[in-house]
Structures are given as structure tokens and as C-alpha cells.
Design a protein around this motif. Structure first.
Motif, PDB file in Angstrom:
ATOM      1  N   GLY A 198       0.818  -1.210   0.000  1.00  0.00           N
ATOM      2  CA  GLY A 198       0.000   0.000   0.000  1.00  0.00           C
ATOM      3  C   GLY A 198       0.850   1.257   0.000  1.00  0.00           C
ATOM      4  N   ASP A 199       0.186   2.414  -0.089  1.00  0.00           N
ATOM      5  CA  ASP A 199       0.911   3.680  -0.145  1.00  0.00           C
ATOM      6  C   ASP A 199       0.260   4.704   0.781  1.00  0.00           C
ATOM      7  OD1 ASP A 199      -1.114   5.361  -1.701  1.00  0.00           O
ATOM      8  OD2 ASP A 199      -0.831   3.691  -3.083  1.00  0.00           O
ATOM      9  N   MET A 200       0.937   5.818   0.976  1.00  0.00           N
ATOM     10  CA  MET A 200       0.471   6.833   1.911  1.00  0.00           C
ATOM     11  C   MET A 200      -0.827   7.493   1.446  1.00  0.00           C
ATOM     12  SD  MET A 200       1.881   7.376   4.799  1.00  0.00           S
ATOM     13  CE  MET A 200       1.061   8.944   5.021  1.00  0.00           C
ATOM     14  N   HIS A 201      -0.987   7.684   0.161  1.00  0.00           N
ATOM     15  CA  HIS A 201      -2.211   8.295  -0.336  1.00  0.00           C
ATOM     16  C   HIS A 201      -3.427   7.449   0.046  1.00  0.00           C
ATOM     17  CE1 HIS A 201      -4.807  10.578  -3.034  1.00  0.00           C
ATOM     18  NE2 HIS A 201      -5.232   9.443  -3.547  1.00  0.00           N
ATOM     19  N   SER A 202      -3.322   6.143  -0.157  1.00  0.00           N
ATOM     20  CA  SER A 202      -4.428   5.253   0.186  1.00  0.00           C
ATOM     21  C   SER A 202      -4.697   5.251   1.687  1.00  0.00           C
ATOM     22  CB  SER A 202      -4.132   3.834  -0.303  1.00  0.00           C
ATOM     23  OG  SER A 202      -3.958   3.805  -1.702  1.00  0.00           O
ATOM     24  N   LEU A 203      -3.625   5.303   2.483  1.00  0.00           N
ATOM     25  CA  LEU A 203      -3.803   5.307   3.932  1.00  0.00           C
ATOM     26  C   LEU A 203      -4.545   6.564   4.388  1.00  0.00           C
ATOM     27  CD1 LEU A 203      -3.145   3.932   6.684  1.00  0.00           C
ATOM     28  CD2 LEU A 203      -1.112   5.395   6.772  1.00  0.00           C
ATOM     29  N   VAL A 204      -4.162   7.718   3.839  1.00  0.00           N
ATOM     30  CA  VAL A 204      -4.816   8.964   4.247  1.00  0.00           C
ATOM     31  C   VAL A 204      -6.265   8.980   3.777  1.00  0.00           C
ATOM     32  CG1 VAL A 204      -4.761  11.484   4.031  1.00  0.00           C
ATOM     33  CG2 VAL A 204      -2.635  10.212   4.339  1.00  0.00           C
TER      34      VAL A 204
ATOM     35  N   LEU B 125      20.013  14.873  -6.468  1.00  0.00           N
ATOM     36  CA  LEU B 125      18.796  14.467  -7.168  1.00  0.00           C
ATOM     37  C   LEU B 125      17.632  15.358  -6.734  1.00  0.00           C
ATOM     38  CD1 LEU B 125      18.733  10.546  -7.065  1.00  0.00           C
ATOM     39  CD2 LEU B 125      19.644  12.039  -8.846  1.00  0.00           C
ATOM     40  N   VAL B 126      16.860  15.834  -7.695  1.00  0.00           N
ATOM     41  CA  VAL B 126      15.606  16.528  -7.434  1.00  0.00           C
ATOM     42  C   VAL B 126      14.482  15.604  -7.888  1.00  0.00           C
ATOM     43  CG1 VAL B 126      14.158  18.498  -8.053  1.00  0.00           C
ATOM     44  CG2 VAL B 126      16.604  18.822  -7.661  1.00  0.00           C
ATOM     45  N   LEU B 127      13.499  15.375  -7.039  1.00  0.00           N
ATOM     46  CA  LEU B 127      12.465  14.375  -7.334  1.00  0.00           C
ATOM     47  C   LEU B 127      11.357  14.905  -8.224  1.00  0.00           C
ATOM     48  CD1 LEU B 127      12.205  12.643  -3.859  1.00  0.00           C
ATOM     49  CD2 LEU B 127      13.495  11.922  -5.879  1.00  0.00           C
ATOM     50  N   ARG B 128      11.057  16.179  -8.145  1.00  0.00           N
ATOM     51  CA  ARG B 128      10.044  16.858  -8.957  1.00  0.00           C
ATOM     52  C   ARG B 128       8.617  16.370  -8.676  1.00  0.00           C
ATOM     53  NH1 ARG B 128      11.719  17.248 -15.080  1.00  0.00           N
ATOM     54  NH2 ARG B 128      11.812  14.989 -14.915  1.00  0.00           N
ATOM     55  N   ASP B 129       8.229  15.233  -9.166  1.00  0.00           N
ATOM     56  CA  ASP B 129       6.838  14.793  -9.015  1.00  0.00           C
ATOM     57  C   ASP B 129       6.656  14.107  -7.663  1.00  0.00           C
ATOM     58  OD1 ASP B 129       4.200  14.201  -9.542  1.00  0.00           O
ATOM     59  OD2 ASP B 129       4.676  12.364 -10.629  1.00  0.00           O
ATOM     60  N   LEU B 130       6.655  14.914  -6.608  1.00  0.00           N
ATOM     61  CA  LEU B 130       6.603  14.378  -5.243  1.00  0.00           C
ATOM     62  C   LEU B 130       5.184  14.481  -4.708  1.00  0.00           C
ATOM     63  CD1 LEU B 130       8.545  13.217  -3.106  1.00  0.00           C
ATOM     64  CD2 LEU B 130       8.785  15.519  -2.201  1.00  0.00           C
ATOM     65  N   LYS B 131       4.647  13.369  -4.199  1.00  0.00           N
ATOM     66  CA  LYS B 131       3.285  13.344  -3.664  1.00  0.00           C
ATOM     67  C   LYS B 131       3.134  12.123  -2.767  1.00  0.00           C
ATOM     68  CE  LYS B 131       1.913  11.453  -8.143  1.00  0.00           C
ATOM     69  NZ  LYS B 131       1.175  11.732  -9.384  1.00  0.00           N
ATOM     70  N   LEU B 132       2.044  12.061  -2.031  1.00  0.00           N
ATOM     71  CA  LEU B 132       1.821  10.982  -1.065  1.00  0.00           C
ATOM     72  C   LEU B 132       1.862   9.611  -1.729  1.00  0.00           C
ATOM     73  CD1 LEU B 132      -1.042  12.395   1.200  1.00  0.00           C
ATOM     74  CD2 LEU B 132       1.287  11.810   1.919  1.00  0.00           C
ATOM     75  N   ARG B 133       1.311   9.498  -2.931  1.00  0.00           N
ATOM     76  CA  ARG B 133       1.239   8.204  -3.586  1.00  0.00           C
ATOM     77  C   ARG B 133       2.605   7.596  -3.845  1.00  0.00           C
ATOM     78  NH1 ARG B 133      -2.983   5.965  -6.043  1.00  0.00           N
ATOM     79  NH2 ARG B 133      -4.149   7.915  -6.139  1.00  0.00           N
ATOM     80  N   ARG B 134       3.633   8.403  -3.932  1.00  0.00           N
ATOM     81  CA  ARG B 134       4.963   7.885  -4.250  1.00  0.00           C
ATOM     82  C   ARG B 134       5.671   7.263  -3.055  1.00  0.00           C
ATOM     83  NH1 ARG B 134       8.837  11.164  -7.901  1.00  0.00           N
ATOM     84  NH2 ARG B 134       9.679   9.043  -7.910  1.00  0.00           N
ATOM     85  N   PHE B 135       5.103   7.400  -1.873  1.00  0.00           N
ATOM     86  CA  PHE B 135       5.683   6.766  -0.695  1.00  0.00           C
ATOM     87  C   PHE B 135       4.869   5.516  -0.367  1.00  0.00           C
ATOM     88  CE2 PHE B 135       7.207  11.110  -0.383  1.00  0.00           C
ATOM     89  CZ  PHE B 135       8.539  10.911  -0.034  1.00  0.00           C
ATOM     90  N   VAL B 136       5.553   4.364  -0.391  1.00  0.00           N
ATOM     91  CA  VAL B 136       4.876   3.080  -0.219  1.00  0.00           C
ATOM     92  C   VAL B 136       5.395   2.393   1.037  1.00  0.00           C
ATOM     93  CG1 VAL B 136       4.511   2.827  -2.700  1.00  0.00           C
ATOM     94  CG2 VAL B 136       6.584   1.886  -1.661  1.00  0.00           C
ATOM     95  N   PHE B 137       4.584   1.489   1.574  1.00  0.00           N
ATOM     96  CA  PHE B 137       4.944   0.766   2.784  1.00  0.00           C
ATOM     97  C   PHE B 137       5.700  -0.520   2.435  1.00  0.00           C
ATOM     98  CE2 PHE B 137       1.295   3.313   4.111  1.00  0.00           C
ATOM     99  CZ  PHE B 137       1.798   3.887   5.268  1.00  0.00           C
TER     100      PHE B 137
END
Length: 373
Positions: free
Chosen positions: A156-162, A192-204
Motif C-alpha cells: 500500500g501507499d500513503m495516499h491510500s492510507l490517508v 537528485l531533485v524528485l520533482r513529481d513528489l506526492k503521497l502516492r509515491r511513498f509506499v509501505f
């Protein structure tokens, strides 16, 4: 004024801007997935991602040129065999597949890229030393037309958790956000610059959903020196910084990442984005003004950190390494696993509202009337 409590993060939004040189000539990553019909399924070419910093490889014109069109290119099927892996069903509308490693029975996520993008795909991993909160491919198989990168399967990912929990308690949010900030600081410290950074990109990475990883380095920009100026205005609408919406030609990539991380933190604590509206014109206007209302009940340190990240002027924001020194992240360091009863509570589901797909359509309609000033 109309609003939406929570957007979907399922697409990227691109403004008109001069593209980065590294992406010139590269085919779109939304192209239909295909397997290499000349890749020997028993003896594929293997490439292991390097774990130590390496000098930047010399660009190869052949790698950056599109390969000749094949006479026959079989489409990926639900049971495609690729060396020791079997590719299962794909994620809808993406180049990502579930994959099973037959010798061990371990499940992976397989991301497929055009072979001509190999340099751009693998260079960020060669630049970045290993880090516990940044995922990297366990194995890379290379064919003449496609590159296959296998990542550990997330839980799962942070977006789904929230979306499920609506708001996270401060101790849990602090423990998870600390890991997100640590991943960003590691990337910035190594160019490194990540640019497209959002909750969905962080996964458990664990079933208890207490350990986070940045899922990959897709869209990361490799800096060639101390200057982090970018011209490619690429971001998810809810997370885009005001400087990207301005008429200035370039902006600080690192500061833009910090703004996006601030949006993620606000959303974790509030259950909705700090700037929201179903109309892109109004949404971007709110972001440019930079005015937001913090939810009641937050502690003073939490409120302070959010404000230090969501500052209109990029130079006034905390740096990614500086975030880790904030007092709010030094308390309640160990996250706790949410109980199954809390996860099942129906009233914790984020209210429905217009998704970003609708916002994208409206944005395209307004783009020719001076939306970006």
C-alpha cells in the motif's frame, strides 16, 4: 466558491515549458507495453543497480536514439515469461506489472521502460547510495527494445492510507513523515531533485504499514552541480509550488520538492489538501497566494513545521536536511500500527469529490486564455 475535500493523484500535469535536455528525443512512457521478442527467456541480460556513487556515464548517442521499428512485437500477456519471472496482470494504464520470481515464489513489481531510456532510468540509482527509505530495483533485465526493472512489492501507499484514515494522529504522522523527509534529504544531498513528489509515491515496505520507502526514482532530475535550477514545469496540481505557476522561466527544484512535501504533511494532518478547488483557475490562484488554514487541534510544533514548508518564497522554506532537525520530528519517534477496527471504520473514508482527471480537463480548456500569467 466550490471545493473538493480530496483529489486523486493518478496523473501528472505538465505546463508548457522548455523540456530538460536529458529527455530530448525520448519516447513517451505512456506507450503500449511490449516484450522483446529477441530476449532469451532463459538467459536474459542482467544489470544490477549500483549501490555506490559513480561518475556520470558518458552519454551514448545510440542509447538516446529510438530503436528501429520491429517487424513483429508481441504484446505483454497475463502470463508472459521473462527469464526467471512470470509477468502477471498490469496496473491499469501504466507500465507496471505484478511479477512472480519462480525459483523463490517472491512477488515483485516490474516496471517496463523503452531501452533508449536506459541511461535516464538507471543514472539516478547509480548516483544515489543505498538508503533505507528509497527503493531501488532488485534486478534489471535489458533487451534491445525494453528495460525491465524489478522492485520489491509494497504493502500500500500513503495516499491510500490517508484516504482511508482521513487524518493521522500527530505521533503516527510524525513517525511516517520523518521517513519521507529522510528520503528527500538523502536525494537532495546527492544531487537528485524528485520533482513529481506526492503521497502516492511513498509506499509501505511492511504489512504493519509503519515503514515507508520512496517507490522509485522515476522523473528524478540528476543535477550536474550546485545549481538546482529547473525549467521543466512538471508537477501534480495539488502539490505544485507557487513559483512553478509564476511567469519566471526557472525555479529551484529542491525548494519545489520541499513545498510538495509540505502539502503532503498538511494532508496527513488535515485529511484534505491545503489548497483545493474543482476549478483549476481557482486552485492555482489559491496556490499563488499561498494562504491556507491549519486545522484546529494541531500542536504548536506541528503548525510551525507546516508553515516553514509552505512559504510562498522558495528561499524562506526549510531545506530537506533542515526538516529533520525540527522539534516536531524528535518526539514520538516510533510509529504504531493502526488497529484493524480503525481501518474498517466507514466514517473515516475521505468524502467523494471531483478527481484530478476532471481538473486536468478544465485546465486544458483554460490554458490558452492566460491561466499561467
Amino acid at each position: 466558491m466550490t471545493g473538493t475535500p480530496f483529489f486523486d493523484e493518478s496523473f501528472n500535469w505538465r505546463m508548457r515549458a522548455t523540456p530538460l535536455a536529458v529527455s530530448t528525443g525520448a519516447p513517451s512512457r505512456k506507450k503500449r507495453l511490449e516484450l522483446d521478442d529477441d530476449l532469451d527467456p532463459e538467459c536474459p541480460t542482467r544489470k544490477q543497480a549500483r549501490s555506490e556513487p559513480q561518475p556520470r556515464p558518458t552519454p551514448c548517442p545510440l542509447l538516446l536514439s529510438p530503436p528501429p521499428a520491429p517487424t513483429h512485437t508481441p504484446a505483454v500477456t497475463a502470463t508472459s515469461r521473462l527469464g526467471p519471472y512470470v509477468l502477471l496482470e498490469p496496473e491499469e494504464g501504466s507500465r507496471t506489472y505484478r511479477a512472480l520470481h519462480c525459483p523463490t515464489g517472491t512477488e515483485y513489481i516490474c516496471k517496463v521502460y523503452p531501452a533508449c531510456e536506459a541511461l535516464a532510468v538507471l543514472e539516478p540509482y547509480s548516483r544515489l547510495p543505498r538508503h533505507p527509505h528509497v527503493a531501488r530495483p532488485s534486478e534489471v533485465l535489458a533487451g534491445t527494445r525494453q528495460l525491465y526493472a524489478f522492485f520489491p512489492r509494497p504493502h500500500g501507499d500513503m495516499h491510500s492510507l490517508v484516504r482511508l484514515r482521513r487524518r493521522l494522529p500527530e505521533p503516527e504522522a510524525a513517525a511516517l513523515f520523518r521517513q519521507m523527509a529522510s528520503a528527500l534529504a538523502h536525494c537532495h544531498q546527492h544531487g537528485l531533485v524528485l520533482r513529481d513528489l506526492k503521497l502516492r509515491r511513498f509506499v509501505f515496505s511492511d504489512r504493519d504499514r509503519t515503514k515507508l520507502m520512496l517507490e522509485n526514482l522515476d522523473d528524478a532530475c540528476v543535477l550536474t552541480g550546485p545549481d538546482d535550477s529547473l525549467w521543466d514545469k512538471h508537477a501534480c496540481p495539488a502539490y505544485v509550488g507557487p513559483e512553478i505557476l509564476s511567469s519566471r522561466a526557472s525555479y529551484s527544484g529542491k525548494a519545489a520538492d520541499v513545498w510538495s512535501l509540505g502539502v503532503a504533511l498538511f494532508t496527513m494532518l488535515a485529511g484534505h489538501y491545503p489548497f483545493q478547488d474543482s476549478e483549476p483557475v481557482l486552485l492555482f490562484g489559491k496556490i499563488r497566494r499561498g494562504a491556507f488554514a491549519l486545522p484546529e487541534g494541531l500542536s504548536a510544533p506541528a503548525r510551525c513545521l507546516v508553515r516553514c514548508l509552505l512559504r510562498r518564497e522558495p528561499a524562506e522554506r526549510l531545506t530537506a536536511p533542515g526538516i529533520l532537525l525540527h522539534p516536531w520530528l524528535r518526539q514520538n519517534a516510533v510509529p504504531t500500527a493502526p488497529s484493524s477496527s480503525r481501518l474498517r471504520e466507514a466514517d473515516q473514508v475521505v468524502p467523494e469529490g471531483p478527481g484530478l482527471e476532471e481538473a486536468e480537463e478544465a485546465e486544458e480548456a483554460e490554458r490558452d486564455v492566460g491561466l499561467y500569467g
